[in-house]
Motif scaffolding. Sequence first.
Motif, PDB file in Angstrom:
ATOM      1  N   MET A 158       0.830  -1.205   0.000  1.00  0.00           N
ATOM      2  CA  MET A 158       0.000   0.000   0.000  1.00  0.00           C
ATOM      3  C   MET A 158       0.870   1.263   0.000  1.00  0.00           C
ATOM      4  O   MET A 158       0.558   2.225  -0.665  1.00  0.00           O
ATOM      5  CB  MET A 158      -0.928  -0.053   1.223  1.00  0.00           C
ATOM      6  N   ALA A 159       1.971   1.219   0.749  1.00  0.00           N
ATOM      7  CA  ALA A 159       2.849   2.395   0.834  1.00  0.00           C
ATOM      8  C   ALA A 159       3.447   2.725  -0.528  1.00  0.00           C
ATOM      9  O   ALA A 159       3.609   3.892  -0.869  1.00  0.00           O
ATOM     10  CB  ALA A 159       3.946   2.164   1.866  1.00  0.00           C
ATOM     11  N   ALA A 160       3.752   1.691  -1.321  1.00  0.00           N
ATOM     12  CA  ALA A 160       4.325   1.926  -2.649  1.00  0.00           C
ATOM     13  C   ALA A 160       3.324   2.632  -3.553  1.00  0.00           C
ATOM     14  O   ALA A 160       3.691   3.517  -4.327  1.00  0.00           O
ATOM     15  CB  ALA A 160       4.779   0.613  -3.282  1.00  0.00           C
ATOM     16  N   ILE A 161       2.061   2.256  -3.454  1.00  0.00           N
ATOM     17  CA  ILE A 161       1.016   2.893  -4.263  1.00  0.00           C
ATOM     18  C   ILE A 161       0.902   4.370  -3.879  1.00  0.00           C
ATOM     19  O   ILE A 161       0.797   5.239  -4.737  1.00  0.00           O
ATOM     20  CB  ILE A 161      -0.336   2.162  -4.104  1.00  0.00           C
ATOM     21  N   LYS A 162       0.953   4.666  -2.588  1.00  0.00           N
ATOM     22  CA  LYS A 162       0.870   6.057  -2.107  1.00  0.00           C
ATOM     23  C   LYS A 162       2.068   6.854  -2.622  1.00  0.00           C
ATOM     24  O   LYS A 162       1.908   7.983  -3.078  1.00  0.00           O
ATOM     25  CB  LYS A 162       0.820   6.054  -0.570  1.00  0.00           C
ATOM     26  N   LYS A 163       3.255   6.246  -2.580  1.00  0.00           N
ATOM     27  CA  LYS A 163       4.453   6.939  -3.075  1.00  0.00           C
ATOM     28  C   LYS A 163       4.347   7.183  -4.580  1.00  0.00           C
ATOM     29  O   LYS A 163       4.729   8.244  -5.057  1.00  0.00           O
ATOM     30  CB  LYS A 163       5.720   6.145  -2.743  1.00  0.00           C
ATOM     31  N   ASP A 164       3.837   6.202  -5.305  1.00  0.00           N
ATOM     32  CA  ASP A 164       3.650   6.372  -6.748  1.00  0.00           C
ATOM     33  C   ASP A 164       2.702   7.530  -7.026  1.00  0.00           C
ATOM     34  O   ASP A 164       2.954   8.374  -7.886  1.00  0.00           O
ATOM     35  CB  ASP A 164       3.080   5.094  -7.382  1.00  0.00           C
ATOM     36  N   GLU A 165       1.605   7.559  -6.276  1.00  0.00           N
ATOM     37  CA  GLU A 165       0.604   8.619  -6.455  1.00  0.00           C
ATOM     38  C   GLU A 165       1.215   9.990  -6.132  1.00  0.00           C
ATOM     39  O   GLU A 165       1.001  10.956  -6.855  1.00  0.00           O
ATOM     40  CB  GLU A 165      -0.593   8.340  -5.544  1.00  0.00           C
ATOM     41  N   GLU A 166       1.996  10.060  -5.074  1.00  0.00           N
ATOM     42  CA  GLU A 166       2.637  11.322  -4.691  1.00  0.00           C
ATOM     43  C   GLU A 166       3.647  11.778  -5.744  1.00  0.00           C
ATOM     44  O   GLU A 166       3.733  12.958  -6.064  1.00  0.00           O
ATOM     45  CB  GLU A 166       3.321  11.178  -3.326  1.00  0.00           C
ATOM     46  N   LEU A 167       4.420  10.830  -6.288  1.00  0.00           N
ATOM     47  CA  LEU A 167       5.404  11.178  -7.316  1.00  0.00           C
ATOM     48  C   LEU A 167       4.702  11.677  -8.575  1.00  0.00           C
ATOM     49  O   LEU A 167       5.101  12.696  -9.149  1.00  0.00           O
ATOM     50  CB  LEU A 167       6.296   9.972  -7.634  1.00  0.00           C
ATOM     51  N   LEU A 168       3.656  10.995  -8.984  1.00  0.00           N
ATOM     52  CA  LEU A 168       2.916  11.417 -10.169  1.00  0.00           C
ATOM     53  C   LEU A 168       2.272  12.786  -9.932  1.00  0.00           C
ATOM     54  O   LEU A 168       2.282  13.640 -10.827  1.00  0.00           O
ATOM     55  CB  LEU A 168       1.858  10.370 -10.525  1.00  0.00           C
ATOM     56  N   ILE A 218      11.785  11.917  -6.407  1.00  0.00           N
ATOM     57  CA  ILE A 218      12.324  10.720  -7.067  1.00  0.00           C
ATOM     58  C   ILE A 218      13.141   9.912  -6.059  1.00  0.00           C
ATOM     59  O   ILE A 218      13.015   8.689  -5.985  1.00  0.00           O
ATOM     60  CB  ILE A 218      13.164  11.097  -8.307  1.00  0.00           C
ATOM     61  N   GLY A 219      13.954  10.584  -5.274  1.00  0.00           N
ATOM     62  CA  GLY A 219      14.748   9.892  -4.258  1.00  0.00           C
ATOM     63  C   GLY A 219      13.877   9.169  -3.245  1.00  0.00           C
ATOM     64  O   GLY A 219      14.166   8.034  -2.850  1.00  0.00           O
ATOM     65  N   ASP A 220      12.788   9.801  -2.842  1.00  0.00           N
ATOM     66  CA  ASP A 220      11.860   9.196  -1.881  1.00  0.00           C
ATOM     67  C   ASP A 220      11.119   8.004  -2.477  1.00  0.00           C
ATOM     68  O   ASP A 220      10.659   7.134  -1.745  1.00  0.00           O
ATOM     69  CB  ASP A 220      10.813  10.217  -1.403  1.00  0.00           C
ATOM     70  N   SER A 221      10.976   7.964  -3.787  1.00  0.00           N
ATOM     71  CA  SER A 221      10.140   6.959  -4.450  1.00  0.00           C
ATOM     72  C   SER A 221      10.915   5.856  -5.156  1.00  0.00           C
ATOM     73  O   SER A 221      10.316   4.901  -5.624  1.00  0.00           O
ATOM     74  CB  SER A 221       9.245   7.647  -5.493  1.00  0.00           C
ATOM     75  N   ARG A 222      12.223   6.017  -5.264  1.00  0.00           N
ATOM     76  CA  ARG A 222      13.004   5.117  -6.112  1.00  0.00           C
ATOM     77  C   ARG A 222      12.813   3.630  -5.762  1.00  0.00           C
ATOM     78  O   ARG A 222      12.676   2.790  -6.631  1.00  0.00           O
ATOM     79  CB  ARG A 222      14.477   5.483  -6.063  1.00  0.00           C
ATOM     80  N   ASP A 223      12.810   3.282  -4.488  1.00  0.00           N
ATOM     81  CA  ASP A 223      12.671   1.877  -4.096  1.00  0.00           C
ATOM     82  C   ASP A 223      11.243   1.397  -4.339  1.00  0.00           C
ATOM     83  O   ASP A 223      10.305   1.860  -3.701  1.00  0.00           O
ATOM     84  CB  ASP A 223      13.026   1.692  -2.613  1.00  0.00           C
ATOM     85  N   GLY A 224      11.098   0.482  -5.280  1.00  0.00           N
ATOM     86  CA  GLY A 224       9.799  -0.121  -5.531  1.00  0.00           C
ATOM     87  C   GLY A 224       8.806   0.743  -6.272  1.00  0.00           C
ATOM     88  O   GLY A 224       7.624   0.428  -6.306  1.00  0.00           O
ATOM     89  N   ALA A 225       9.262   1.838  -6.848  1.00  0.00           N
ATOM     90  CA  ALA A 225       8.347   2.735  -7.564  1.00  0.00           C
ATOM     91  C   ALA A 225       7.872   2.093  -8.861  1.00  0.00           C
ATOM     92  O   ALA A 225       8.578   1.291  -9.467  1.00  0.00           O
ATOM     93  CB  ALA A 225       9.024   4.067  -7.859  1.00  0.00           C
ATOM     94  N   ASP A 226       6.683   2.480  -9.275  1.00  0.00           N
ATOM     95  CA  ASP A 226       6.125   2.082 -10.568  1.00  0.00           C
ATOM     96  C   ASP A 226       7.084   2.587 -11.652  1.00  0.00           C
ATOM     97  O   ASP A 226       7.405   3.776 -11.699  1.00  0.00           O
ATOM     98  CB  ASP A 226       4.737   2.720 -10.701  1.00  0.00           C
ATOM     99  N   GLY A 227       7.537   1.691 -12.506  1.00  0.00           N
ATOM    100  CA  GLY A 227       8.533   2.032 -13.518  1.00  0.00           C
ATOM    101  C   GLY A 227       8.113   3.148 -14.456  1.00  0.00           C
ATOM    102  O   GLY A 227       8.909   4.020 -14.793  1.00  0.00           O
TER     103      GLY A 227
END
Length: 146
Positions: free
Chosen positions: A1-11, A113-122
């Motif tokens: 779930m945290a990865a999805i939130k990070k992806d959403e925040e990065l986008l 990008i640095g906050d999201s790099r691990d496990g981010a949606d490619g």
Amino acid sequence: MAAIKKDEELLAEVYRNAHYALQSIADILPETEDEALKEELKKMHEGYEHISGKAAQCARERGLELKEPGPVKKALMWSSIKMNTMKDDSRAHIAAMMTQGTVMGITALTRSIGDSRDGADGEILSIAEDLLRMEEDYEERLKAYL
């Protein structure tokens, strides 16, 4: 779930960054008399529109909602640009204002990008990195007008 939130925040950061840039360029273009700088700003606008479109498409595919800057933020940006160009509408000053905004965008994107790099949606990471490279290129190109 945290990865999805990070992806959403990065986008969301990519979309917000592109929209701030689009708004700034739209506000500053009428104040720009130097034709070469005007053309450069138009090319930058096209680049930001392209990235904004990619981010919006990516969000739609994932069922995410991206928000544009609100009317108060847009009004503050507009008034800041108008006040700054009223004092000095020289080519160098306009390029410096745009460079300052670009650097702010680079900083925010680099952090996101640095906050999201691990496990981010490619795909999301790729769009963010494309925008970062584009802004770094714009920063270099704007230096010619300083």
